[in-house]
Design an enzyme around this catalytic site. Structure first.
Site, PDB file in Angstrom:
ATOM      1  N   HIS A 151      51.172  12.010  45.902  1.00 46.36           N
ATOM      2  CA  HIS A 151      52.309  12.935  45.722  1.00 46.36           C
ATOM      3  C   HIS A 151      53.176  12.481  44.550  1.00 46.36           C
ATOM      4  O   HIS A 151      53.612  13.288  43.731  1.00 46.36           O
ATOM      5  CB  HIS A 151      53.215  12.942  46.962  1.00 46.36           C
ATOM      6  CG  HIS A 151      52.621  13.560  48.188  1.00 46.36           C
ATOM      7  ND1 HIS A 151      52.669  12.950  49.415  1.00 46.36           N
ATOM      8  CD2 HIS A 151      51.993  14.743  48.381  1.00 46.36           C
ATOM      9  CE1 HIS A 151      52.100  13.728  50.325  1.00 46.36           C
ATOM     10  NE2 HIS A 151      51.682  14.828  49.718  1.00 46.36           N
ATOM     11  N   LYS A 166      55.239  22.179  63.736  1.00 43.36           N
ATOM     12  CA  LYS A 166      54.336  21.153  63.207  1.00 43.36           C
ATOM     13  C   LYS A 166      54.771  19.779  63.690  1.00 43.36           C
ATOM     14  O   LYS A 166      55.915  19.383  63.508  1.00 43.36           O
ATOM     15  CB  LYS A 166      54.312  21.206  61.672  1.00 43.36           C
ATOM     16  CG  LYS A 166      53.164  20.412  61.104  1.00 43.36           C
ATOM     17  CD  LYS A 166      52.903  20.759  59.661  1.00 43.36           C
ATOM     18  CE  LYS A 166      51.856  19.795  59.100  1.00 43.36           C
ATOM     19  NZ  LYS A 166      51.602  19.996  57.697  1.00 43.36           N
ATOM     20  N   ARG A 205      43.318  18.280  44.851  1.00 47.40           N
ATOM     21  CA  ARG A 205      42.383  17.150  44.916  1.00 47.40           C
ATOM     22  C   ARG A 205      40.954  17.702  44.831  1.00 47.40           C
ATOM     23  O   ARG A 205      40.655  18.467  43.950  1.00 47.40           O
ATOM     24  CB  ARG A 205      42.622  16.342  46.196  1.00 47.40           C
ATOM     25  CG  ARG A 205      43.924  15.568  46.160  1.00 47.40           C
ATOM     26  CD  ARG A 205      44.277  15.043  47.501  1.00 47.40           C
ATOM     27  NE  ARG A 205      44.309  16.154  48.462  1.00 47.40           N
ATOM     28  CZ  ARG A 205      44.723  16.083  49.705  1.00 47.40           C
ATOM     29  NH1 ARG A 205      45.114  14.943  50.182  1.00 47.40           N
ATOM     30  NH2 ARG A 205      44.743  17.138  50.481  1.00 47.40           N
ATOM     31  N   SER A 228      48.148  12.253  53.389  1.00 46.83           N
ATOM     32  CA  SER A 228      49.052  11.701  54.403  1.00 46.83           C
ATOM     33  C   SER A 228      48.319  11.536  55.727  1.00 46.83           C
ATOM     34  O   SER A 228      48.489  10.527  56.414  1.00 46.83           O
ATOM     35  CB  SER A 228      50.253  12.617  54.603  1.00 46.83           C
ATOM     36  OG  SER A 228      50.963  12.761  53.412  1.00 46.83           O
TER      37      SER A 228
HETATM   38  O1  PNS Z   1      52.065  19.587  52.939  1.00 44.94           O
HETATM   39  P1  PNS Z   1      51.430  20.922  53.146  1.00 44.94           P
HETATM   40  O2  PNS Z   1      51.141  21.144  54.594  1.00 44.94           O
HETATM   41  O3  PNS Z   1      50.232  21.073  52.290  1.00 44.94           O
HETATM   42  O4  PNS Z   1      52.472  22.039  52.645  1.00 44.94           O
HETATM   43  C1  PNS Z   1      52.272  23.390  52.946  1.00 44.94           C
HETATM   44  C2  PNS Z   1      53.487  24.239  52.534  1.00 44.94           C
HETATM   45  C3  PNS Z   1      54.777  23.642  53.021  1.00 44.94           C
HETATM   46  C4  PNS Z   1      53.514  24.319  51.021  1.00 44.94           C
HETATM   47  C5  PNS Z   1      53.281  25.677  53.099  1.00 44.94           C
HETATM   48  O5  PNS Z   1      52.947  25.584  54.454  1.00 44.94           O
HETATM   49  C6  PNS Z   1      54.530  26.562  52.963  1.00 44.94           C
HETATM   50  O6  PNS Z   1      54.947  26.874  51.883  1.00 44.94           O
HETATM   51  N1  PNS Z   1      55.114  26.951  54.112  1.00 44.94           N
HETATM   52  C7  PNS Z   1      56.306  27.784  54.163  1.00 44.94           C
HETATM   53  C8  PNS Z   1      55.986  29.218  54.606  1.00 44.94           C
HETATM   54  C9  PNS Z   1      55.388  29.981  53.464  1.00 44.94           C
HETATM   55  O7  PNS Z   1      56.077  30.421  52.573  1.00 44.94           O
HETATM   56  N2  PNS Z   1      54.034  30.114  53.479  1.00 44.94           N
HETATM   57  C10 PNS Z   1      53.276  30.714  52.371  1.00 44.94           C
HETATM   58  C11 PNS Z   1      53.218  32.218  52.410  1.00 44.94           C
HETATM   59  S1  PNS Z   1      52.769  32.898  53.962  1.00 44.94           S
END
Ligand code: PNS
Length: 162
Positions: A18, A42, A91, A129
């Site tokens: 990150h 979560k 990745r 993670s």
């Molecule tokens: O660390 P992650 O789990 O890869 O992150 C995922 C994240 C936080 C980027 C994604 O789940 C997110 O943006 N969630 C907020 C809700 C949202 O806007 N989702 C995308 C459109 S439905």
């Protein structure tokens, strides 16, 4: 006005992978906001406060980076911050499908916000993670994959196994 990017995620915990994306993103944008998703559904190992604390310490030397939290839709949060980009790291091939869906959905929701992908450095290609937490749970050596501070916090959480 300067260009702001949001670097969203769970960051449970933040890894060197990150931080690599963040450092490179911080050279491309005037400001980068690391935005921790606060999703009560979560199950995370670290509380939001603990994650903010670890991230704040990791970004002390990055003047144009700040940490924040968000709930709800990412593009809506981005708009409130005046951000025009979402920064994501890619990745291996396995990331692609999910990231592609996320980027297309976000674009559908707000066409003024662009998703910018940076390819992860080769060193971090298998750093995630969840894999780090799994290794740490069983006392595996995770040094070099997370900052020392994060390794210490993981160790404390898991009863001093590391
Ligand atoms: O660390 P992650 O789990 O890869 O992150 C995922 C994240 C936080 C980027 C994604 O789940 C997110 O943006 N969630 C907020 C809700 C949202 O806007 N989702 C995308 C459109 S439905």
């Amino acid at each position: 006005m300067g260009k702001t990017a949001i670097y969203p995620g769970s960051f449970d915990p933040i890894t060197n992978g990150h931080l690599d994306i963040l450092q490179r993103g911080a050279c491309l944008f005037d400001k980068v906001i690391i935005a921790i998703l606060t999703n009560p559904q979560k199950k995370c190992l670290f509380t939001v406060e603990e994650r903010i604390d670890m991230i704040s310490k990791c970004i002390e030397t990055m003047p144009n980076v700040e940490v924040d939290t968000f709930g709800g839709l990412l593009v809506e949060y981005a708009a409130t911050k005046g951000a025009t980009a979402i920064l994501r790291g890619l990745r291996a091939v396995s990331d692609f499908e999910y990231e592609f869906q996320l980027a297309l959905m976000n674009r559908r929701l707000n066409r003024d916000v662009q998703t910018v992908f940076l390819m992860t450095g080769m060193r971090w290609i298998f750093t995630s993670s969840s894999i780090i937490k799994e290794a740490a749970r069983f006392g595996g050596n995770i040094s070099g994959m997370v900052p020392d501070l994060v390794r210490e916090r993981l160790s404390a959480k898991l009863g001093g196994k590391l």
